[in-house]
Design a protein around this motif. Structure first.
Motif, short mmCIF file in Angstrom:
data_model
loop_
_atom_site.label_atom_id
_atom_site.label_comp_id
_atom_site.label_asym_id
_atom_site.label_seq_id
_atom_site.Cartn_x
_atom_site.Cartn_y
_atom_site.Cartn_z
N GLY A 11 27.16 61.42 54.54
CA GLY A 11 26.18 60.55 53.89
C GLY A 11 26.88 59.69 52.86
O GLY A 11 27.92 60.07 52.32
N PHE A 12 26.31 58.51 52.57
CA PHE A 12 27.00 57.60 51.65
C PHE A 12 25.98 56.91 50.75
O PHE A 12 24.97 56.37 51.22
CB PHE A 12 27.79 56.55 52.43
CG PHE A 12 28.98 56.02 51.69
CD1 PHE A 12 30.25 56.52 51.93
CD2 PHE A 12 28.82 55.04 50.71
CE1 PHE A 12 31.35 56.05 51.22
CE2 PHE A 12 29.91 54.56 50.00
CZ PHE A 12 31.18 55.07 50.26
N VAL A 13 26.26 56.92 49.44
CA VAL A 13 25.45 56.21 48.45
C VAL A 13 26.36 55.22 47.75
O VAL A 13 27.39 55.60 47.20
CB VAL A 13 24.83 57.17 47.42
CG1 VAL A 13 24.03 56.40 46.37
CG2 VAL A 13 23.95 58.21 48.10
N SER A 14 26.01 53.94 47.79
CA SER A 14 26.85 52.90 47.20
C SER A 14 26.10 52.19 46.08
O SER A 14 25.06 51.58 46.30
CB SER A 14 27.28 51.88 48.27
OG SER A 14 28.16 50.93 47.73
N LEU A 15 26.63 52.28 44.87
CA LEU A 15 26.02 51.65 43.71
C LEU A 15 26.96 50.60 43.14
O LEU A 15 28.13 50.53 43.50
CB LEU A 15 25.73 52.71 42.63
CG LEU A 15 24.89 53.91 43.05
CD1 LEU A 15 24.84 54.93 41.93
CD2 LEU A 15 23.49 53.47 43.45
N VAL A 65 32.57 46.41 48.43
CA VAL A 65 33.75 46.27 49.29
C VAL A 65 34.52 47.58 49.36
O VAL A 65 34.99 47.99 50.43
CB VAL A 65 34.66 45.13 48.78
CG1 VAL A 65 35.97 45.10 49.55
CG2 VAL A 65 33.94 43.79 48.93
N ASP A 66 34.66 48.26 48.22
CA ASP A 66 35.31 49.58 48.24
C ASP A 66 34.58 50.52 49.20
O ASP A 66 35.19 51.26 49.97
CB ASP A 66 35.33 50.19 46.84
CG ASP A 66 36.29 49.49 45.90
OD1 ASP A 66 37.10 48.68 46.40
OD2 ASP A 66 36.23 49.75 44.69
N SER A 67 33.24 50.50 49.14
CA SER A 67 32.43 51.35 50.03
C SER A 67 32.69 50.99 51.49
O SER A 67 32.82 51.87 52.35
CB SER A 67 30.94 51.19 49.71
OG SER A 67 30.64 51.68 48.42
N GLU A 68 32.77 49.69 51.78
CA GLU A 68 33.01 49.26 53.16
C GLU A 68 34.37 49.76 53.67
O GLU A 68 34.50 50.18 54.82
CB GLU A 68 32.92 47.74 53.24
CG GLU A 68 31.51 47.22 53.02
CD GLU A 68 31.43 45.71 52.92
OE1 GLU A 68 30.32 45.16 53.05
OE2 GLU A 68 32.47 45.06 52.69
N HIS A 69 35.37 49.72 52.79
CA HIS A 69 36.69 50.21 53.20
C HIS A 69 36.65 51.72 53.51
O HIS A 69 37.25 52.17 54.49
CB HIS A 69 37.71 49.93 52.09
CG HIS A 69 38.05 48.49 51.94
ND1 HIS A 69 38.74 47.99 50.86
CD2 HIS A 69 37.77 47.41 52.73
CE1 HIS A 69 38.90 46.68 51.00
NE2 HIS A 69 38.31 46.31 52.12
N ASN A 87 29.49 56.44 45.59
CA ASN A 87 30.33 55.43 44.93
C ASN A 87 29.58 54.92 43.72
O ASN A 87 28.53 54.29 43.84
CB ASN A 87 30.65 54.29 45.90
CG ASN A 87 31.70 53.34 45.34
OD1 ASN A 87 32.24 53.57 44.26
ND2 ASN A 87 32.00 52.29 46.07
N THR A 88 30.11 55.18 42.53
CA THR A 88 29.36 54.99 41.29
C THR A 88 29.73 53.70 40.57
O THR A 88 30.75 53.07 40.83
CB THR A 88 29.65 56.16 40.34
OG1 THR A 88 31.07 56.20 40.08
CG2 THR A 88 29.21 57.48 40.96
#
Length: 437
Positions: free
Chosen positions: A5-9, A16-20, A45-46
């Motif tokens: 699972g992924f949470v991007s804030l 972009v960091d999350s996409e990588h 990702n905080t």
């Protein structure tokens, strides 16, 4: 199949960091889950720039722990590990921002997965969190400035420009995949290449300098809209204005001026001369009348007097910026500005913020009203039963205004069409399709 699972804030740079990270996860065969319950672990990702972002990030980590129990933390708040550990000692691992390798090491440690050649495949453009028709293109990491209100350099380090060939290859892959708009981002876009002395790289066998102007021109040759964000007002910014006037890149500049008073700018460790800025804005608009200017400002900075705040309001009245964001100064943990005397009471900060935004609403309404009757090219973001929602060159996704098209039910997301503007309000426009669009 292992599921993550992924949470991007946070900001587009964090996106972009999350996409990588997501690209690496999918490349190695992990599945990405949309629910806590179906995930074998969760990556959060905080953001940690201001207090409200810290609280939001800590809440997101807590929710992931409650719902799943196995959580890896990354991002800007991860650079302040003590805060995360104190609030959530059960997290599996913590990394800072721009740390794809470290995140993957933590995933491998806590969720190992055997290689599967049939599933460990990703498209060339990687896994993205944005809609298919636009994408963020990060050209550098970190920042060489030491603004007293900011702790980003302590989290992301000094400026580190990506090789220009790598940037252009990524941009080409994105455009080939259907991206119609490239949003160029970094902590300081106009500093691109400073750390490598603007050395010459290669793209498609051709030499290309690692520099904002040359990069913008090359990106403009790909056929997509190119929008520049986070541009520090160095002198060479003047070089990209003719590219905008010629239609090579969008006539849009996102420049965080932060204030207009020289004393406050000096306390912020920002360059300060509002008269020079006003003169440059005048010249930019003479060269490119279609230019849209977006900026951000801090009100209630420690020591800001009523007269100095009034100078900021006078600057806005003179500059007539198209888009403005503002926030009250927040004493971020670790920021040098916290040591300054004469902090402004919160109620005074909020009152000044309200006055600034009220003034900017009037300016925005006036500038948008002047567009009524004009024909504009817009990019369609959404199509509903009632019509289409689009953006013009003046509108970055999620932060600026929209263009509503009543007759656009037959359009598709990603279409570029011509509209005649028929109405406006404080932030948005309405338009009719030009015949044939």
């Amino acid at each position: 199949m292992k599921k993550v699972g992924f949470v991007s804030l946070g900001c587009p740079k964090a996106t972009v960091d999350s996409e990588h990270i997501l690209t690496r996860l999918r490349a190695e065969g992990y599945l990405i889950s949309a629910s806590y319950q179906e995930s074998d672990l969760v990556v959060v990702n905080t953001c940690g720039f201001i207090d409200s972002a810290v609280h939001e990030s800590l809440d997101a980590i807590g929710e992931a722990l409650d719902e799943n129990g196995r959580v890896i933390v990354t991002g800007c708040l991860g650079a302040r590990e003590d805060i995360v550990r104190e609030a959530h000692p059960r997290v599996l691992a913590i990394t800072g921002p721009h740390a794809t390798d470290e995140v993957m090491e933590a995933v491998h440690r806590h969720l190992p997965k055997p290689h599967d050649p049939y599933t460990d495949l990703v498209p060339p453009q990687g896994i993205r969190l944005t809609p298919r028709h636009y994408a963020y293109l990060k050209i550098s990491e970190g920042c060489n400035h030491r603004c007293t209100f900011c702790i980003i350099p302590s989290m992301r380090g000094d400026l580190e420009s990506r090789p220009v060939g790598d940037v252009m290859t990524e941009a080409e892959n994105l455009v080939r995949s259907g991206v119609k708009e490239l949003l160029v981002i970094s902590q300081d876009t106009s500093a691109y290449g400073v750390d490598v002395k603007y050395r010459t790289g290669f793209w498609g066998g051709r030499p290309l300098r690692t520099r904002m102007t040359e990069l913008a021109k090359a990106l403009g040759s790909l056929g997509a809209w190119v929008r520049l964000h986070y541009v520090y007002p160095y002198p060479h910014v003047d070089e990209v204005i003719p590219l905008m006037a010629e239609g090579v890149i969008l006539p849009y500049l996102d420049i965080p001026f932060q204030h207009a008073n020289q004393r406050i700018l000096k306390l912020m460790k920002r360059p300060g001369n509002s008269e020079n800025v006003l003169n440059r804005i005048k010249r930019w608009r003479e060269t490119c009348p279609e230019l849209t200017l977006r900026s951000t400002f801090i009100v209630g900075f420690p020591g800001e007097t009523e007269a100095e705040f009034g100078e900021l309001l006078d600057f806005l009245k003179e500059a007539r910026l198209d888009r403005v964001g503002a926030f009250a100064y927040s004493p971020v943990d670790g920021a040098k500005a916290n040591e300054l005397p004469d902090h402004i009471p919160p109620e005074v900060q909020e009152e000044r913020l309200a006055r600034l935004m009220l003034l900017q609403e009037e300016i925005s309404e006036e500038r948008l009203k002047a567009k009524v009757g004009r024909t504009m090219t817009v990019l369609v973001d959404e199509v509903t039963d009632e019509g289409a929602v689009a953006r013009s060159h003046a509108d970055a996704p999620e932060i600026d205004g929209l263009v509503f098209i009543d007759q656009g039910t037959h359009l598709k997301v990603g279409d570029r069409v011509e509209v005649v503007i028929t109405d406006s309000d404080t932030h948005d426009l309405w338009g009719d399709l030009v015949s044939g669009s």
